[in-house]
Enzyme design. Structure first.
Site, PDB file in Angstrom:
ATOM      1  N   TRP A 193       0.869  -1.187   0.000  1.00 37.42           N
ATOM      2  CA  TRP A 193       0.000   0.000   0.000  1.00 37.42           C
ATOM      3  C   TRP A 193       0.896   1.223   0.000  1.00 37.42           C
ATOM      4  O   TRP A 193       1.860   1.287   0.770  1.00 37.42           O
ATOM      5  CB  TRP A 193      -0.924   0.039   1.233  1.00 37.42           C
ATOM      6  CG  TRP A 193      -1.668   1.341   1.256  1.00 37.42           C
ATOM      7  CD1 TRP A 193      -2.717   1.709   0.460  1.00 37.42           C
ATOM      8  CD2 TRP A 193      -1.351   2.505   2.050  1.00 37.42           C
ATOM      9  NE1 TRP A 193      -3.070   3.011   0.708  1.00 37.42           N
ATOM     10  CE2 TRP A 193      -2.250   3.520   1.667  1.00 37.42           C
ATOM     11  CE3 TRP A 193      -0.380   2.790   3.021  1.00 37.42           C
ATOM     12  CZ2 TRP A 193      -2.226   4.794   2.248  1.00 37.42           C
ATOM     13  CZ3 TRP A 193      -0.359   4.057   3.595  1.00 37.42           C
ATOM     14  CH2 TRP A 193      -1.273   5.045   3.208  1.00 37.42           C
TER      15      TRP A 193
ATOM     16  N   GLU B 134      -2.965  -2.940  -2.534  1.00 36.81           N
ATOM     17  CA  GLU B 134      -4.131  -2.380  -1.832  1.00 36.81           C
ATOM     18  C   GLU B 134      -4.511  -1.009  -2.365  1.00 36.81           C
ATOM     19  O   GLU B 134      -3.704  -0.081  -2.384  1.00 36.81           O
ATOM     20  CB  GLU B 134      -3.809  -2.290  -0.330  1.00 36.81           C
ATOM     21  CG  GLU B 134      -4.930  -1.689   0.501  1.00 36.81           C
ATOM     22  CD  GLU B 134      -4.582  -1.613   1.991  1.00 36.81           C
ATOM     23  OE1 GLU B 134      -3.457  -2.034   2.374  1.00 36.81           O
ATOM     24  OE2 GLU B 134      -5.423  -1.126   2.770  1.00 36.81           O
TER      25      GLU B 134
ATOM     26  N   LYS C 119      -7.068   2.531  -2.629  1.00 40.04           N
ATOM     27  CA  LYS C 119      -7.689   3.476  -1.684  1.00 40.04           C
ATOM     28  C   LYS C 119      -8.392   4.582  -2.450  1.00 40.04           C
ATOM     29  O   LYS C 119      -7.988   4.936  -3.559  1.00 40.04           O
ATOM     30  CB  LYS C 119      -6.583   4.054  -0.787  1.00 40.04           C
ATOM     31  CG  LYS C 119      -7.092   4.882   0.379  1.00 40.04           C
ATOM     32  CD  LYS C 119      -6.017   5.052   1.446  1.00 40.04           C
ATOM     33  CE  LYS C 119      -6.556   5.871   2.597  1.00 40.04           C
ATOM     34  NZ  LYS C 119      -5.691   5.813   3.773  1.00 40.04           N
TER      35      LYS C 119
ATOM     36  N   ASP D  94      -9.613  -2.831   1.305  1.00 40.23           N
ATOM     37  CA  ASP D  94      -9.686  -2.397   2.700  1.00 40.23           C
ATOM     38  C   ASP D  94     -11.089  -1.814   2.910  1.00 40.23           C
ATOM     39  O   ASP D  94     -11.548  -0.980   2.127  1.00 40.23           O
ATOM     40  CB  ASP D  94      -8.600  -1.348   2.964  1.00 40.23           C
ATOM     41  CG  ASP D  94      -8.569  -0.874   4.408  1.00 40.23           C
ATOM     42  OD1 ASP D  94      -9.626  -0.448   4.917  1.00 40.23           O
ATOM     43  OD2 ASP D  94      -7.496  -0.920   5.034  1.00 40.23           O
TER      44      ASP D  94
ATOM     45  N   HIS E 156     -11.661   1.915   2.603  1.00 39.88           N
ATOM     46  CA  HIS E 156     -11.104   2.614   1.450  1.00 39.88           C
ATOM     47  C   HIS E 156     -12.070   2.871   0.305  1.00 39.88           C
ATOM     48  O   HIS E 156     -11.666   3.016  -0.844  1.00 39.88           O
ATOM     49  CB  HIS E 156      -9.891   1.849   0.914  1.00 39.88           C
ATOM     50  CG  HIS E 156      -8.701   1.916   1.809  1.00 39.88           C
ATOM     51  ND1 HIS E 156      -7.455   1.466   1.446  1.00 39.88           N
ATOM     52  CD2 HIS E 156      -8.566   2.397   3.076  1.00 39.88           C
ATOM     53  CE1 HIS E 156      -6.608   1.656   2.446  1.00 39.88           C
ATOM     54  NE2 HIS E 156      -7.252   2.209   3.446  1.00 39.88           N
TER      55      HIS E 156
ATOM     56  N   HIS F 159      -8.713  -6.218   4.021  1.00 40.41           N
ATOM     57  CA  HIS F 159      -8.303  -5.539   5.246  1.00 40.41           C
ATOM     58  C   HIS F 159      -9.579  -5.205   6.002  1.00 40.41           C
ATOM     59  O   HIS F 159     -10.364  -4.369   5.566  1.00 40.41           O
ATOM     60  CB  HIS F 159      -7.523  -4.259   4.933  1.00 40.41           C
ATOM     61  CG  HIS F 159      -6.049  -4.490   4.875  1.00 40.41           C
ATOM     62  ND1 HIS F 159      -5.136  -3.475   4.800  1.00 40.41           N
ATOM     63  CD2 HIS F 159      -5.332  -5.645   4.932  1.00 40.41           C
ATOM     64  CE1 HIS F 159      -3.911  -4.002   4.786  1.00 40.41           C
ATOM     65  NE2 HIS F 159      -4.009  -5.312   4.857  1.00 40.41           N
TER      66      HIS F 159
ATOM     67  N   ASP G 279     -11.978   7.073   6.252  1.00 37.38           N
ATOM     68  CA  ASP G 279     -11.087   5.933   6.532  1.00 37.38           C
ATOM     69  C   ASP G 279     -10.388   6.144   7.872  1.00 37.38           C
ATOM     70  O   ASP G 279      -9.201   6.407   7.949  1.00 37.38           O
ATOM     71  CB  ASP G 279     -10.053   5.839   5.401  1.00 37.38           C
ATOM     72  CG  ASP G 279      -8.976   4.802   5.683  1.00 37.38           C
ATOM     73  OD1 ASP G 279      -9.319   3.737   6.217  1.00 37.38           O
ATOM     74  OD2 ASP G 279      -7.804   5.071   5.371  1.00 37.38           O
TER      75      ASP G 279
ATOM     76  N   ASP H 121     -10.034   4.064  10.402  1.00 37.27           N
ATOM     77  CA  ASP H 121      -9.399   2.884  10.991  1.00 37.27           C
ATOM     78  C   ASP H 121      -9.853   2.608  12.416  1.00 37.27           C
ATOM     79  O   ASP H 121      -9.035   2.317  13.292  1.00 37.27           O
ATOM     80  CB  ASP H 121      -7.868   2.999  10.915  1.00 37.27           C
ATOM     81  CG  ASP H 121      -7.371   3.040   9.480  1.00 37.27           C
ATOM     82  OD1 ASP H 121      -7.325   1.975   8.854  1.00 37.27           O
ATOM     83  OD2 ASP H 121      -7.057   4.132   8.979  1.00 37.27           O
TER      84      ASP H 121
ATOM     85  N   ASP I 252      -7.032  -4.488  10.065  1.00 34.58           N
ATOM     86  CA  ASP I 252      -6.304  -3.237   9.854  1.00 34.58           C
ATOM     87  C   ASP I 252      -7.036  -2.087  10.524  1.00 34.58           C
ATOM     88  O   ASP I 252      -7.941  -1.494   9.943  1.00 34.58           O
ATOM     89  CB  ASP I 252      -6.120  -2.972   8.349  1.00 34.58           C
ATOM     90  CG  ASP I 252      -5.261  -1.743   8.102  1.00 34.58           C
ATOM     91  OD1 ASP I 252      -4.595  -1.272   9.043  1.00 34.58           O
ATOM     92  OD2 ASP I 252      -5.263  -1.238   6.954  1.00 34.58           O
TER      93      ASP I 252
END
Ligand code: RNT
Ligand code: ZN
Length: 425
Positions: free
Chosen positions: A191, A232, A234, A265, A268, A292, A300, A302, A332
């Protein structure tokens, strides 16, 4: 705190088993299926994505942030491994640990990213061997002075680009060696943060450069049984709101054309876009897929993963595609505002609960109604199945795997905090 007692777990399980059996689901078999599930637990929740590199003391650049300052952050390999062990002791099943290049252990010496090698991961490998677990790997293209311009593998500056290409190559070498050493396939996920805050005048040039860089990085072929590459995508990051070079379309194209695994992800994409819905499309064209598991809150962010609709739909979709052997699942998220062990355990247990719920779903009955064209019944069954007693099966699973049942793990995290984490500062 309420502790579920063991007899109660057995009797609740027996009830649940009967109820599921009425819908043609054998819970004992499903628990055996759970033994094949190995999720990859990210080391970076334990130290707020800081790593052990000399002279770096915070997550910088790259459009990802860890906020909060809960005491007890792991400051070195020994502490991080100790914390991961604590978390693993509270998570049912046998799982993997996901590393980033910044978790290299270089004995106090500065080793730049284009110079790291397998020896810097010896302690991790020895530890994984001792625990009998697999490791995964990620090159780190952020928190570095050579990433400050906002571009790494897609940089127009040849020197910068070369540096990051070398880092990518080194990382693949390391991942391959890890896989070989452990005799356990290591996923190496790329990523990069590249992108721009405001409207770029030329999008395509960076994308062409990224393609060239990836081609160079992937030029060496490794045995897939040792190492599996993934890329990955995004949508945007902080500071890359208008343009991300490695977008979904970019990597979907790259992955399919080059027979490389794609990583989706969950944070994302547009907030209303369903990652679950993408799985069957990708698996029509690709042998595997990396997810992810994350939780975006408005962006995003997380956040720690919880058992919400997105996670449930994701798990159900993997089950309905019969694809648990094709989809790699990696956590993640990073939250520095709460106890980090609790963060890991909540996220991992939520993910495993979602997987268990999906495996317990009497999917064949839904398909039967669908094939008959009785879509009212299909919807009705889906609603009823939501209330099936998965928690009784979950508790039995935890008991079988010798991890705390119900809420009892929470006390153990408190104890660990008092005994260990509070003494770090
Ligand atoms: C960032 C990506 C990436 C990172 C980790 C630390 O937006 O999700 O996967 O979170 O590599
Ligand atoms: Zn990710």
């Amino acid at each position: 705190m309420y502790r579920v007692d063991e007899d109660k777990v057995y009797s609740a399980y027996d009830h649940a088993k009967e109820m599921y059996a009425e819908f043609g689901v054998n819970t004992d078999e499903i628990l055996k299926e759970m033994d094949k599930i190995h999720i990859s637990i990210h080391c970076w929740q334990g130290d707020d994505v800081i790593g052990f590199e000399e002279g770096v003391n915070g997550l910088t650049g790259g459009g990802i942030v860890a906020t909060g300052n809960w005491p007890g952050r792991a400051r070195n390999g020994a502490e991080l491994r100790e914390d991961i062990e604590m978390a693993l002791s509270l998570i049912p099943g046998k799982h993997r640990v996901n590393l980033h290049a910044i978790y290299a252990e270089t004995d106090g010496e500065f080793v730049d990213r284009d110079q790291i090698s397998i020896e810097h991961f010896k302690k991790w490998i020895d530890w994984a061997k001792e625990k009998g677990i697999g490791l995964d790997f990620n090159p780190t293209f952020f928190s570095h002075q050579k990433a400050n311009s906002g571009y790494t593998l897609s940089s127009k500056d040849d020197k910068i680009r070369k540096f990051w290409i070398n880092h990518g190559k080194r990382s693949r070498e390391i991942a391959n060696a890890i896989g070989k050493e452990l005799n356990n396939q290591c996923v190496n996920n790329i990523w990069i943060p590249d992108g721009s805050k405001d409207l770029p005048a030329n999008r395509i040039e960076h994308r062409k450069l990224l393609k060239e860089s990836l081609d160079e990085i992937f030029a060496v072929k490794y045995e897939k049984s040792n190492m599996l590459d993934s890329v990955e995508s995004k949508l945007f990051g902080i500071g890359s709101e208008s343009y991300v070079v490695g977008s979904h379309e970019f990597y979907l194209g790259y992955a399919l054309k080059n027979n490389i695994m794609l990583c989706l992800d969950m944070g994302h994409f547009h907030p209303t876009e369903s990652v679950a819905d993408k799985i069957s499309s990708i698996l029509t064209f690709s042998d595997n897929l990396l997810i992810h598991v994350s939780r975006g809150v408005r962006w995003d962010s997380d956040h720690v993963v919880i058992l919400n609709d997105e996670l449930l739909s994701l798990a159900k979709e993997i089950k309905r595609c019969n694809a648990y052997d094709k989809v790699y699942i990696a956590l993640d998220f990073f939250d520095a505002s709460i106890n980090r062990i609790a963060a890991w355990v909540v996220g991992a247990r939520a993910t495993l609960k979602a997987i268990l719920i999906s495996l317990l779903e009497p999917t064949h009955l839904l398909v039967e109604q669908e094939n008959k064209g009785n879509l009212g019944n299909r919807l009705a069954l889906m609603e009823e199945f939501k209330a099936l007693p998965f928690y009784a099966v979950w508790n039995k699973y935890c008991m079988d795997k010798n991890v705390p049942i119900g809420t009892s793990w929470i006390n153990l995290v408190d104890e660990y905090e008092n005994k260990v984490l509070k003494h770090r500062n």
